[in-house]
Design a protein around this motif. Structure first.
Motif, short mmCIF file in Angstrom:
data_model
loop_
_atom_site.label_atom_id
_atom_site.label_comp_id
_atom_site.label_asym_id
_atom_site.label_seq_id
_atom_site.Cartn_x
_atom_site.Cartn_y
_atom_site.Cartn_z
N UNK A 1 0.84 -1.20 0.00
CA UNK A 1 0.00 0.00 0.00
C UNK A 1 0.87 1.24 0.00
N UNK A 2 0.44 2.26 -0.75
CA UNK A 2 1.18 3.51 -0.89
C UNK A 2 0.62 4.54 0.09
N UNK A 3 1.39 4.85 1.13
CA UNK A 3 0.95 5.81 2.16
C UNK A 3 1.37 7.24 1.86
N UNK A 4 2.48 7.41 1.17
CA UNK A 4 2.98 8.75 0.89
C UNK A 4 3.86 8.75 -0.34
N UNK A 5 3.91 9.89 -1.04
CA UNK A 5 4.69 9.99 -2.26
C UNK A 5 3.87 9.60 -3.48
N UNK B 1 2.30 6.04 -10.95
CA UNK B 1 1.13 6.81 -11.35
C UNK B 1 0.09 6.98 -10.27
N UNK B 2 0.37 6.58 -9.03
CA UNK B 2 -0.59 6.71 -7.93
C UNK B 2 -0.02 7.62 -6.86
N UNK B 3 -0.93 8.30 -6.17
CA UNK B 3 -0.53 9.20 -5.10
C UNK B 3 -0.91 8.59 -3.76
N UNK B 4 0.04 8.61 -2.84
CA UNK B 4 -0.18 7.98 -1.56
C UNK B 4 -1.15 8.72 -0.68
N UNK B 5 -1.88 7.95 0.13
CA UNK B 5 -2.82 8.50 1.10
C UNK B 5 -2.65 7.74 2.41
N UNK C 1 8.95 6.71 -9.94
CA UNK C 1 8.88 7.49 -8.71
C UNK C 1 8.86 8.96 -9.06
N UNK C 2 7.80 9.65 -8.63
CA UNK C 2 7.64 11.07 -8.96
C UNK C 2 7.75 11.97 -7.74
N UNK C 3 8.31 11.46 -6.66
CA UNK C 3 8.49 12.25 -5.43
C UNK C 3 9.82 11.88 -4.80
N UNK C 4 10.30 12.75 -3.91
CA UNK C 4 11.57 12.49 -3.26
C UNK C 4 11.44 11.47 -2.12
N UNK C 5 10.29 11.41 -1.52
CA UNK C 5 10.08 10.52 -0.38
C UNK C 5 8.98 9.52 -0.73
N UNK C 6 9.19 8.28 -0.33
CA UNK C 6 8.24 7.21 -0.60
C UNK C 6 7.91 6.51 0.72
N UNK D 1 7.35 1.50 5.82
CA UNK D 1 8.68 1.88 5.36
C UNK D 1 8.66 3.32 4.88
N UNK D 2 9.74 4.01 5.15
CA UNK D 2 9.95 5.36 4.62
C UNK D 2 11.32 5.38 3.93
N UNK D 3 11.32 5.71 2.66
CA UNK D 3 12.56 5.73 1.88
C UNK D 3 12.71 7.08 1.20
N UNK D 4 13.97 7.50 1.05
CA UNK D 4 14.28 8.80 0.44
C UNK D 4 15.06 8.57 -0.84
#
Length: 554
Positions: A214-218, A222-226, A250-255, A280-283
Protein backbone atom coordinates in the motif's frame (compact mmCIF):
# COMPACT_ATOMS: atom_id res chain seq x y z
CA UNK A 1 74.66 98.61 -30.39
CA UNK A 2 74.55 95.60 -28.10
CA UNK A 3 71.27 93.81 -27.58
CA UNK A 4 69.38 94.34 -24.31
CA UNK A 5 69.45 91.17 -22.10
CA UNK A 6 65.71 91.53 -21.56
CA UNK A 7 65.19 91.49 -25.28
CA UNK A 8 67.32 88.36 -25.55
CA UNK A 9 65.28 86.68 -22.81
CA UNK A 10 62.04 87.46 -24.56
CA UNK A 11 63.11 86.13 -27.93
CA UNK A 12 60.63 83.43 -29.18
CA UNK A 13 63.40 80.96 -29.92
CA UNK A 14 64.63 81.15 -26.33
CA UNK A 15 61.11 80.71 -24.90
CA UNK A 16 60.31 77.74 -27.14
CA UNK A 17 63.65 76.14 -26.39
CA UNK A 18 63.00 76.42 -22.66
CA UNK A 19 59.49 75.04 -22.95
CA UNK A 20 60.66 72.16 -25.13
CA UNK A 21 63.31 71.19 -22.64
CA UNK A 22 60.62 70.82 -19.97
CA UNK A 23 57.77 69.27 -21.99
CA UNK A 24 59.73 66.60 -23.83
CA UNK A 25 60.25 64.52 -20.62
CA UNK A 26 56.56 64.99 -19.78
CA UNK A 27 55.52 63.62 -23.16
CA UNK A 28 57.98 60.73 -22.87
CA UNK A 29 56.78 59.88 -19.34
CA UNK A 30 53.12 60.02 -20.38
CA UNK A 31 53.81 57.75 -23.33
CA UNK A 32 55.75 55.32 -21.11
CA UNK A 33 52.96 55.20 -18.51
CA UNK A 34 50.35 54.57 -21.22
CA UNK A 35 52.57 51.86 -22.67
CA UNK A 36 52.86 50.15 -19.26
CA UNK A 37 49.08 50.22 -18.83
CA UNK A 38 48.41 48.83 -22.32
CA UNK A 39 51.02 46.09 -21.96
CA UNK A 40 49.59 45.19 -18.53
CA UNK A 41 46.12 44.82 -20.01
CA UNK A 42 47.54 42.76 -22.87
CA UNK A 43 49.35 40.42 -20.47
CA UNK A 44 46.25 40.16 -18.28
CA UNK A 45 44.34 38.83 -21.28
CA UNK A 46 46.67 35.88 -21.73
CA UNK A 47 44.89 32.58 -21.18
CA UNK A 48 45.84 28.92 -21.33
CA UNK A 49 44.85 27.86 -24.82
CA UNK A 50 44.56 24.15 -24.24
CA UNK A 51 45.19 21.34 -21.81
CA UNK A 52 44.27 17.70 -21.50
CA UNK A 53 43.04 15.31 -18.87
CA UNK A 54 43.96 11.68 -19.59
CA UNK A 55 42.22 8.71 -17.97
CA UNK A 56 43.69 5.23 -18.40
CA UNK A 57 44.80 2.29 -16.28
CA UNK A 58 48.36 2.48 -14.98
CA UNK A 59 49.04 -1.28 -15.11
CA UNK A 60 48.63 -3.15 -18.39
CA UNK A 61 48.47 -6.85 -19.18
CA UNK A 62 49.49 -7.95 -22.67
CA UNK A 63 46.53 -8.81 -24.88
CA UNK A 64 43.83 -7.28 -22.68
CA UNK A 65 41.45 -4.52 -23.80
CA UNK A 66 41.72 -1.21 -21.96
CA UNK A 67 39.82 2.05 -22.19
CA UNK A 68 41.33 5.47 -22.87
CA UNK A 69 39.71 8.88 -22.47
CA UNK A 70 41.27 12.27 -23.11
CA UNK A 71 39.43 15.50 -22.32
CA UNK A 72 40.64 18.37 -24.50
CA UNK A 73 39.85 21.64 -22.70
CA UNK A 74 40.85 25.29 -22.63
CA UNK A 75 42.10 27.27 -19.64
CA UNK A 76 38.55 27.80 -18.37
CA UNK A 77 37.96 24.02 -18.34
CA UNK A 78 35.60 24.35 -21.29
CA UNK A 79 35.75 21.59 -23.93
CA UNK A 80 37.42 22.09 -27.28
CA UNK A 81 35.17 20.07 -29.60
CA UNK A 82 36.20 18.42 -32.83
CA UNK A 83 39.70 17.35 -31.76
CA UNK A 84 41.53 14.17 -32.75
CA UNK A 85 43.83 11.94 -30.72
CA UNK A 86 46.65 9.62 -31.70
CA UNK A 87 47.95 7.24 -29.03
CA UNK A 88 51.22 5.29 -29.00
CA UNK A 89 52.93 3.07 -26.47
CA UNK A 90 56.71 3.32 -26.33
CA UNK A 91 59.14 0.91 -24.73
CA UNK A 92 62.80 1.52 -25.36
CA UNK A 93 63.26 2.34 -29.06
CA UNK A 94 60.04 0.62 -30.05
CA UNK A 95 56.81 2.57 -30.53
CA UNK A 96 53.48 0.92 -31.31
CA UNK A 97 50.37 2.77 -32.44
CA UNK A 98 47.33 2.08 -30.26
CA UNK A 99 44.82 3.78 -32.51
CA UNK A 100 43.14 7.00 -33.55
CA UNK A 101 40.37 8.42 -31.38
CA UNK A 102 37.88 11.06 -32.49
CA UNK A 103 35.47 13.36 -30.73
CA UNK A 104 32.37 11.56 -32.02
CA UNK A 105 29.83 13.62 -30.10
CA UNK A 106 31.68 16.97 -30.54
CA UNK A 107 32.11 17.30 -26.77
CA UNK A 108 35.85 17.66 -26.47
CA UNK A 109 36.01 14.02 -25.29
CA UNK A 110 38.17 11.55 -27.18
CA UNK A 111 37.65 8.02 -25.96
CA UNK A 112 37.50 4.37 -26.89
CA UNK A 113 39.44 1.20 -26.22
CA UNK A 114 42.60 -0.50 -27.44
CA UNK A 115 44.29 -3.87 -27.03
CA UNK A 116 47.63 -3.93 -25.24
CA UNK A 117 50.28 -5.08 -27.75
CA UNK A 118 53.03 -7.60 -27.11
CA UNK A 119 55.49 -5.82 -24.85
CA UNK A 120 58.06 -6.92 -22.31
CA UNK A 121 57.21 -6.76 -18.63
CA UNK A 122 58.39 -3.48 -17.16
CA UNK A 123 57.92 0.27 -17.56
CA UNK A 124 56.56 1.79 -20.76
CA UNK A 125 55.34 5.20 -21.89
CA UNK A 126 51.98 6.16 -23.34
CA UNK A 127 52.41 9.03 -25.82
CA UNK A 128 49.38 11.18 -26.63
CA UNK A 129 49.03 13.65 -29.48
CA UNK A 130 45.94 15.85 -29.53
CA UNK A 131 45.16 17.92 -32.61
CA UNK A 132 42.58 20.67 -32.31
CA UNK A 133 41.34 23.50 -34.52
CA UNK A 134 43.26 26.74 -34.16
CA UNK A 135 45.79 25.46 -31.62
CA UNK A 136 49.15 23.72 -31.96
CA UNK A 137 49.43 19.96 -31.49
CA UNK A 138 49.41 19.08 -27.80
CA UNK A 139 51.76 16.27 -26.79
CA UNK A 140 51.87 14.54 -23.42
CA UNK A 141 53.44 11.35 -22.07
CA UNK A 142 52.17 9.07 -19.32
CA UNK A 143 54.19 6.38 -17.55
CA UNK A 144 52.56 2.94 -17.46
CA UNK A 145 53.68 -0.49 -16.28
CA UNK A 146 53.43 -3.74 -18.24
CA UNK A 147 52.67 -6.50 -15.75
CA UNK A 148 52.10 -10.22 -15.90
CA UNK A 149 49.25 -10.05 -13.41
CA UNK A 150 47.38 -7.14 -11.88
CA UNK A 151 45.81 -7.00 -8.43
CA UNK A 152 42.01 -6.65 -8.46
CA UNK A 153 40.78 -3.10 -8.24
CA UNK A 154 38.14 -2.51 -5.58
CA UNK A 155 35.63 0.30 -5.93
CA UNK A 156 34.96 2.97 -3.35
CA UNK A 157 32.03 2.08 -1.13
CA UNK A 158 29.45 4.77 -1.77
CA UNK A 159 26.28 4.99 0.26
CA UNK A 160 25.25 8.62 0.70
CA UNK A 161 26.52 11.89 2.14
CA UNK A 162 22.97 13.16 2.61
CA UNK A 163 21.50 12.90 6.10
CA UNK A 164 18.07 12.38 4.56
CA UNK A 165 19.09 8.96 3.31
CA UNK A 166 20.03 8.00 6.85
CA UNK A 167 16.81 9.30 8.42
CA UNK A 168 15.18 5.86 8.55
CA UNK A 169 11.99 5.94 10.56
CA UNK A 170 10.89 2.53 9.26
CA UNK A 171 8.90 0.52 11.80
CA UNK A 172 10.46 -2.41 13.66
CA UNK A 173 10.01 -5.91 12.32
CA UNK A 174 6.65 -7.59 13.11
CA UNK A 175 6.51 -10.56 15.46
CA UNK A 176 7.34 -13.92 13.93
CA UNK A 177 8.59 -12.66 10.55
CA UNK A 178 10.89 -10.22 8.77
CA UNK A 179 9.71 -7.94 5.98
CA UNK A 180 12.25 -5.92 4.00
CA UNK A 181 11.80 -3.54 1.08
CA UNK A 182 14.92 -2.68 -0.88
CA UNK A 183 15.21 -0.73 -4.13
CA UNK A 184 17.18 -2.32 -6.90
CA UNK A 185 20.54 -0.53 -6.58
CA UNK A 186 19.19 2.90 -5.59
CA UNK A 187 15.88 4.71 -5.29
CA UNK A 188 15.92 7.53 -7.85
CA UNK A 189 13.18 10.12 -8.28
CA UNK A 190 12.22 10.77 -11.89
CA UNK A 191 12.98 7.23 -13.05
CA UNK A 192 11.47 3.76 -13.06
CA UNK A 193 12.40 1.93 -9.89
CA UNK A 194 12.09 -1.72 -8.87
CA UNK A 195 11.15 -2.32 -5.24
CA UNK A 196 12.18 -5.79 -4.09
CA UNK A 197 10.13 -7.09 -1.19
CA UNK A 198 11.23 -10.13 0.77
CA UNK A 199 9.32 -11.96 3.50
CA UNK A 200 11.11 -14.44 5.76
CA UNK A 201 10.74 -15.88 9.22
CA UNK A 202 12.85 -14.57 12.08
CA UNK A 203 15.77 -16.82 11.11
CA UNK A 204 15.81 -15.78 7.45
CA UNK A 205 13.92 -18.69 5.85
CA UNK A 206 11.54 -17.49 3.09
CA UNK A 207 7.82 -17.41 3.75
CA UNK A 208 5.31 -17.91 0.98
CA UNK A 209 2.18 -15.79 1.39
CA UNK A 210 0.04 -13.09 -0.14
CA UNK A 211 1.88 -9.79 0.00
CA UNK A 212 0.03 -6.50 -0.31
CA UNK A 213 1.84 -3.21 -0.92
CA UNK A 214 0.00 0.00 0.00
CA UNK A 215 1.18 3.51 -0.89
CA UNK A 216 0.95 5.81 2.16
CA UNK A 217 2.98 8.75 0.89
CA UNK A 218 4.69 9.99 -2.26
CA UNK A 219 3.88 9.24 -5.88
CA UNK A 220 4.73 5.88 -7.39
CA UNK A 221 3.56 4.02 -10.49
CA UNK A 222 1.13 6.81 -11.35
CA UNK A 223 -0.59 6.71 -7.93
CA UNK A 224 -0.53 9.20 -5.10
CA UNK A 225 -0.18 7.98 -1.56
CA UNK A 226 -2.82 8.50 1.10
CA UNK A 227 -2.56 7.81 4.82
CA UNK A 228 -6.26 6.83 4.89
CA UNK A 229 -7.52 4.37 2.25
CA UNK A 230 -4.10 4.11 0.59
CA UNK A 231 -3.99 2.80 -2.99
CA UNK A 232 -2.69 -0.75 -3.42
CA UNK A 233 0.35 -0.96 -5.65
CA UNK A 234 0.43 -4.74 -5.81
CA UNK A 235 -1.11 -7.85 -4.26
CA UNK A 236 0.73 -11.02 -5.14
CA UNK A 237 1.79 -14.35 -3.67
CA UNK A 238 5.51 -14.37 -2.94
CA UNK A 239 7.63 -16.95 -4.75
CA UNK A 240 9.67 -19.76 -3.27
CA UNK A 241 12.31 -17.23 -2.15
CA UNK A 242 9.74 -14.98 -0.44
CA UNK A 243 10.16 -12.31 -3.12
CA UNK A 244 7.72 -9.90 -4.70
CA UNK A 245 8.82 -7.25 -7.21
CA UNK A 246 7.02 -3.93 -7.68
CA UNK A 247 8.10 -1.70 -10.56
CA UNK A 248 7.01 1.85 -11.31
CA UNK A 249 8.07 5.44 -11.81
CA UNK A 250 8.88 7.49 -8.71
CA UNK A 251 7.64 11.07 -8.96
CA UNK A 252 8.49 12.25 -5.43
CA UNK A 253 11.57 12.49 -3.26
CA UNK A 254 10.08 10.52 -0.38
CA UNK A 255 8.24 7.21 -0.60
CA UNK A 256 6.18 5.74 2.24
CA UNK A 257 4.84 2.20 2.00
CA UNK A 258 3.06 -0.33 4.12
CA UNK A 259 3.70 -3.99 3.32
CA UNK A 260 1.20 -6.47 4.67
CA UNK A 261 1.28 -10.23 4.64
CA UNK A 262 -2.31 -11.49 4.47
CA UNK A 263 -3.90 -14.92 4.30
CA UNK A 264 -4.21 -16.21 0.73
CA UNK A 265 -7.35 -15.07 -1.03
CA UNK A 266 -8.34 -12.56 1.66
CA UNK A 267 -8.05 -8.80 1.62
CA UNK A 268 -6.48 -6.87 4.47
CA UNK A 269 -9.70 -5.19 5.58
CA UNK A 270 -11.14 -8.38 7.03
CA UNK A 271 -10.73 -8.55 10.77
CA UNK A 272 -7.80 -10.61 11.98
CA UNK A 273 -6.55 -11.67 8.54
CA UNK A 274 -3.32 -9.64 8.51
CA UNK A 275 -0.44 -11.94 9.50
CA UNK A 276 2.16 -9.19 9.67
CA UNK A 277 2.74 -5.66 8.44
CA UNK A 278 5.47 -3.06 8.43
CA UNK A 279 5.71 0.56 7.33
CA UNK A 280 8.68 1.88 5.36
CA UNK A 281 9.95 5.36 4.62
CA UNK A 282 12.56 5.73 1.88
CA UNK A 283 14.28 8.80 0.44
CA UNK A 284 15.39 9.20 -3.16
CA UNK A 285 19.12 9.20 -3.77
CA UNK A 286 20.64 12.29 -5.39
CA UNK A 287 21.35 10.59 -8.70
CA UNK A 288 20.58 11.83 -12.21
CA UNK A 289 21.26 8.76 -14.36
CA UNK A 290 19.55 5.38 -14.57
CA UNK A 291 20.87 2.27 -16.33
CA UNK A 292 19.08 -0.94 -17.20
CA UNK A 293 20.25 -4.26 -18.61
CA UNK A 294 18.39 -7.41 -19.47
CA UNK A 295 19.37 -10.12 -18.80
CA UNK A 296 21.74 -9.69 -15.85
CA UNK A 297 23.62 -12.93 -16.62
CA UNK A 298 25.27 -13.89 -19.90
CA UNK A 299 27.49 -16.57 -21.28
CA UNK A 300 30.97 -15.32 -22.10
CA UNK A 301 30.88 -13.99 -25.66
CA UNK A 302 27.21 -13.00 -25.65
CA UNK A 303 26.47 -9.30 -26.14
CA UNK A 304 25.22 -7.24 -23.23
CA UNK A 305 22.36 -4.80 -23.84
CA UNK A 306 22.75 -1.59 -21.83
CA UNK A 307 20.34 1.35 -21.77
CA UNK A 308 20.98 4.66 -20.01
CA UNK A 309 18.77 7.67 -19.45
CA UNK A 310 19.38 10.93 -17.61
CA UNK A 311 17.24 13.62 -16.07
CA UNK A 312 18.90 16.17 -18.34
CA UNK A 313 18.10 15.03 -21.84
CA UNK A 314 20.62 17.30 -23.58
CA UNK A 315 23.57 16.44 -21.34
CA UNK A 316 25.70 13.50 -22.53
CA UNK A 317 25.89 10.37 -20.41
CA UNK A 318 29.27 8.65 -20.21
CA UNK A 319 29.17 4.88 -19.77
CA UNK A 320 32.29 2.99 -18.64
CA UNK A 321 32.76 -0.76 -18.63
CA UNK A 322 34.92 -2.43 -15.98
CA UNK A 323 36.13 -6.02 -16.20
CA UNK A 324 35.91 -8.74 -13.54
CA UNK A 325 39.11 -7.49 -11.89
CA UNK A 326 37.83 -3.90 -11.81
CA UNK A 327 40.03 -2.68 -14.67
CA UNK A 328 38.54 -0.03 -16.96
CA UNK A 329 38.24 -1.88 -20.26
CA UNK A 330 35.94 0.20 -22.47
CA UNK A 331 34.11 3.49 -22.82
CA UNK A 332 30.91 3.58 -24.85
CA UNK A 333 30.14 6.50 -27.11
CA UNK A 334 28.34 9.21 -25.09
CA UNK A 335 24.57 8.80 -24.92
CA UNK A 336 22.58 11.98 -25.56
CA UNK A 337 18.81 12.03 -25.19
CA UNK A 338 16.64 8.99 -25.70
CA UNK A 339 18.57 6.31 -27.53
CA UNK A 340 18.02 2.57 -27.94
CA UNK A 341 20.05 0.19 -25.75
CA UNK A 342 23.71 -0.20 -26.67
CA UNK A 343 25.07 -3.64 -27.47
CA UNK A 344 28.45 -4.43 -25.92
CA UNK A 345 30.40 -7.57 -26.81
CA UNK A 346 31.80 -9.68 -24.00
CA UNK A 347 34.15 -11.66 -26.22
CA UNK A 348 37.51 -12.26 -24.54
CA UNK A 349 36.29 -11.27 -21.07
CA UNK A 350 36.92 -13.70 -18.23
CA UNK A 351 33.95 -15.08 -16.26
CA UNK A 352 32.97 -12.91 -13.33
CA UNK A 353 31.12 -9.65 -12.85
CA UNK A 354 31.45 -6.74 -15.22
CA UNK A 355 30.36 -3.37 -13.92
CA UNK A 356 28.89 -0.60 -16.03
CA UNK A 357 29.05 2.93 -14.61
CA UNK A 358 27.16 5.91 -16.00
CA UNK A 359 27.51 9.57 -15.08
CA UNK A 360 27.38 13.11 -16.40
CA UNK A 361 30.76 14.37 -15.21
CA UNK A 362 33.94 12.62 -16.28
CA UNK A 363 36.33 14.43 -13.94
CA UNK A 364 34.92 13.02 -10.68
CA UNK A 365 31.78 10.86 -10.96
CA UNK A 366 31.72 10.14 -7.23
CA UNK A 367 28.58 9.00 -5.48
CA UNK A 368 26.31 10.32 -8.23
CA UNK A 369 27.47 7.56 -10.60
CA UNK A 370 24.97 4.85 -11.46
CA UNK A 371 26.34 1.32 -11.46
CA UNK A 372 25.06 -1.91 -12.97
CA UNK A 373 26.53 -5.35 -12.31
CA UNK A 374 26.26 -8.02 -15.00
CA UNK A 375 27.42 -11.60 -14.50
CA UNK A 376 29.47 -13.47 -17.10
CA UNK A 377 29.51 -17.23 -16.72
CA UNK A 378 30.58 -20.38 -18.54
CA UNK A 379 27.55 -22.20 -17.12
CA UNK A 380 23.91 -21.90 -18.08
CA UNK A 381 23.00 -18.33 -16.97
CA UNK A 382 19.58 -19.55 -15.83
CA UNK A 383 20.89 -22.61 -14.03
CA UNK A 384 21.16 -22.72 -10.24
CA UNK A 385 24.92 -23.31 -10.47
CA UNK A 386 25.41 -19.84 -11.95
CA UNK A 387 24.35 -18.35 -8.60
CA UNK A 388 27.44 -19.60 -6.76
CA UNK A 389 29.60 -16.57 -7.64
CA UNK A 390 26.70 -14.27 -6.77
CA UNK A 391 26.30 -15.87 -3.34
CA UNK A 392 30.05 -15.62 -2.73
CA UNK A 393 30.05 -11.93 -3.69
CA UNK A 394 27.09 -11.21 -1.40
CA UNK A 395 28.82 -12.93 1.54
CA UNK A 396 31.99 -10.94 0.91
CA UNK A 397 30.06 -7.68 1.34
CA UNK A 398 27.88 -8.70 4.29
CA UNK A 399 30.01 -6.66 6.68
CA UNK A 400 29.92 -3.52 4.52
CA UNK A 401 27.92 -0.54 5.90
CA UNK A 402 24.27 -0.30 4.86
CA UNK A 403 21.68 2.45 4.88
CA UNK A 404 19.13 -0.05 6.16
CA UNK A 405 19.10 0.46 9.92
CA UNK A 406 17.70 -2.97 10.81
CA UNK A 407 19.98 -4.93 8.45
CA UNK A 408 20.33 -8.39 10.05
CA UNK A 409 23.53 -10.09 8.89
CA UNK A 410 22.79 -13.44 10.56
CA UNK A 411 19.38 -13.57 8.89
CA UNK A 412 20.99 -12.69 5.55
CA UNK A 413 23.51 -15.52 5.94
CA UNK A 414 20.66 -17.95 6.67
CA UNK A 415 18.83 -16.74 3.56
CA UNK A 416 21.92 -17.35 1.40
CA UNK A 417 22.27 -20.86 2.80
CA UNK A 418 18.62 -21.54 1.93
CA UNK A 419 19.20 -20.49 -1.70
CA UNK A 420 22.22 -22.81 -1.94
CA UNK A 421 20.35 -25.91 -0.86
CA UNK A 422 17.08 -25.25 -2.74
CA UNK A 423 16.26 -26.46 -6.24
CA UNK A 424 15.28 -23.36 -8.19
CA UNK A 425 13.48 -22.93 -11.47
CA UNK A 426 15.01 -20.62 -14.12
CA UNK A 427 12.60 -17.79 -13.24
CA UNK A 428 13.51 -18.16 -9.57
CA UNK A 429 17.20 -18.12 -10.45
CA UNK A 430 16.67 -14.82 -12.31
CA UNK A 431 14.76 -13.36 -9.35
CA UNK A 432 17.41 -14.45 -6.86
CA UNK A 433 20.17 -12.92 -8.97
CA UNK A 434 18.29 -9.66 -9.39
CA UNK A 435 17.67 -9.42 -5.66
CA UNK A 436 21.21 -10.30 -4.62
CA UNK A 437 23.04 -8.17 -7.19
CA UNK A 438 20.57 -5.31 -6.87
CA UNK A 439 20.92 -5.04 -3.08
CA UNK A 440 24.72 -5.21 -2.90
CA UNK A 441 26.37 -2.05 -1.55
CA UNK A 442 27.24 0.40 -4.29
CA UNK A 443 30.97 0.47 -5.05
CA UNK A 444 32.04 3.02 -7.64
CA UNK A 445 35.28 2.24 -9.47
CA UNK A 446 35.44 5.36 -11.64
CA UNK A 447 37.88 6.11 -14.46
CA UNK A 448 41.49 6.14 -13.22
CA UNK A 449 43.18 9.51 -13.68
CA UNK A 450 46.56 9.26 -15.43
CA UNK A 451 47.47 12.92 -15.82
CA UNK A 452 46.02 16.40 -15.98
CA UNK A 453 48.05 19.16 -17.58
CA UNK A 454 45.65 21.97 -16.78
CA UNK A 455 47.06 22.67 -13.33
CA UNK A 456 50.59 22.67 -14.70
CA UNK A 457 49.65 24.98 -17.59
CA UNK A 458 47.84 27.36 -15.25
CA UNK A 459 50.85 27.48 -12.90
CA UNK A 460 53.17 28.18 -15.85
CA UNK A 461 50.86 30.94 -17.07
CA UNK A 462 50.79 32.48 -13.57
CA UNK A 463 54.59 32.40 -13.38
CA UNK A 464 54.89 34.01 -16.82
CA UNK A 465 52.41 36.74 -15.94
CA UNK A 466 54.14 37.42 -12.63
CA UNK A 467 57.47 37.79 -14.43
CA UNK A 468 55.97 40.28 -16.88
CA UNK A 469 54.20 42.17 -14.10
CA UNK A 470 57.45 42.41 -12.14
CA UNK A 471 59.21 43.85 -15.18
CA UNK A 472 56.36 46.29 -15.79
CA UNK A 473 56.41 47.34 -12.12
CA UNK A 474 60.16 47.95 -12.29
CA UNK A 475 59.73 49.84 -15.54
CA UNK A 476 56.91 51.97 -14.17
CA UNK A 477 58.52 52.85 -10.84
CA UNK A 478 62.10 52.96 -12.11
CA UNK A 479 61.22 54.92 -15.26
CA UNK A 480 58.87 57.18 -13.31
CA UNK A 481 61.51 57.89 -10.70
CA UNK A 482 64.09 58.65 -13.39
CA UNK A 483 61.59 60.97 -15.10
CA UNK A 484 60.96 62.86 -11.87
CA UNK A 485 64.70 63.23 -11.29
CA UNK A 486 65.28 64.51 -14.82
CA UNK A 487 62.30 66.84 -14.56
CA UNK A 488 63.57 68.27 -11.24
CA UNK A 489 67.04 68.83 -12.70
CA UNK A 490 65.64 70.52 -15.79
CA UNK A 491 63.40 72.77 -13.70
CA UNK A 492 66.31 73.69 -11.44
CA UNK A 493 68.49 74.42 -14.45
CA UNK A 494 65.80 76.44 -16.15
CA UNK A 495 65.02 78.47 -13.03
CA UNK A 496 68.70 79.11 -12.47
CA UNK A 497 69.11 80.38 -16.03
CA UNK A 498 66.01 82.54 -15.71
CA UNK A 499 67.11 83.98 -12.36
CA UNK A 500 70.56 84.88 -13.69
CA UNK A 501 69.15 86.44 -16.82
CA UNK A 502 66.64 88.44 -14.79
CA UNK A 503 69.32 89.64 -12.36
CA UNK A 504 71.62 90.71 -15.19
CA UNK A 505 68.77 92.50 -16.95
CA UNK A 506 67.80 94.41 -13.78
CA UNK A 507 71.28 95.34 -12.72
CA UNK A 508 72.45 92.35 -10.67
CA UNK A 509 71.49 90.52 -7.56
CA UNK A 510 73.71 92.77 -5.41
CA UNK A 511 71.14 95.52 -5.62
CA UNK A 512 69.61 95.79 -2.11
CA UNK A 513 66.12 96.09 -3.51
CA UNK A 514 66.28 93.73 -6.48
CA UNK A 515 68.36 90.93 -4.90
CA UNK A 516 65.93 89.91 -2.13
CA UNK A 517 63.01 90.01 -4.58
CA UNK A 518 64.81 87.72 -6.99
CA UNK A 519 65.78 85.36 -4.16
CA UNK A 520 62.16 85.24 -2.91
CA UNK A 521 60.89 84.56 -6.43
CA UNK A 522 63.46 81.77 -6.81
CA UNK A 523 62.38 80.16 -3.50
CA UNK A 524 58.75 80.28 -4.58
CA UNK A 525 59.64 78.67 -7.89
CA UNK A 526 61.57 75.91 -6.14
CA UNK A 527 58.64 75.25 -3.78
CA UNK A 528 56.29 75.01 -6.75
CA UNK A 529 58.76 72.71 -8.50
CA UNK A 530 58.95 70.32 -5.56
CA UNK A 531 55.17 70.43 -5.19
CA UNK A 532 54.85 69.38 -8.85
CA UNK A 533 57.39 66.58 -8.36
CA UNK A 534 55.64 65.32 -5.22
CA UNK A 535 52.20 65.40 -6.85
CA UNK A 536 53.50 63.57 -9.92
CA UNK A 537 55.24 61.03 -7.69
CA UNK A 538 52.02 60.39 -5.78
CA UNK A 539 50.21 60.01 -9.10
CA UNK A 540 52.82 57.47 -10.15
CA UNK A 541 52.31 55.48 -6.95
CA UNK A 542 48.53 55.70 -7.43
CA UNK A 543 48.81 54.25 -10.94
CA UNK A 544 51.05 51.46 -9.61
CA UNK A 545 48.59 50.67 -6.81
CA UNK A 546 45.64 50.64 -9.24
CA UNK A 547 47.43 48.30 -11.64
CA UNK A 548 48.48 46.04 -8.77
CA UNK A 549 44.93 45.81 -7.46
CA UNK A 550 43.06 45.52 -10.74
CA UNK A 551 45.45 44.00 -13.29
CA UNK A 552 48.60 42.58 -11.77
CA UNK A 553 47.01 40.17 -9.30
CA UNK A 554 46.94 36.57 -10.59
Amino acid sequence: MENDPVDELDEPESILAGMGALWIPVFVASFGMALVILVSLWVAGWQVEQALVAQVEGSWEVGEPLALRVLHVDGARQPRPGSELSAFVRQGERSVALGEFRDVAELGVLQGHFVVPQLATGPATLDLEVRGAGVPTLRESVDVEIVAERAPRVGELTISTSNLNWGDNTEPQPDGMQIVVRPERRLLAGFDNTLMIRVTDEDGHPLVGTVEVALLGGEFAGKRGLSHSPPILKQEVSDKLGLVMVKGSLASEILELEVRVVEPGLVHTEEGRVLGQRRFRMVSFAGAVRMEADPLALRVGEPASIAARGLRRKRPIYVDMHGPDGAWIDALDPIVGLQPPRSWLTTGIEPGFIQAEAYFYTNDPGESAEILRIQLTDDDPRGAGSLDPVLWQYRELLTAPRVERAFDRSSEACYLAYIERTQLEPAEVDAARRFLLGTLPVQVLGPPLATSTLGRELEAMVETKQSWYLGLRIGLLGGGGFFLLVLALLILRRHGQTARATAEALGGIDDPEIGPAIAAARRGALIRMWAVVVVMGLGLLLVEAALDRIVWRV
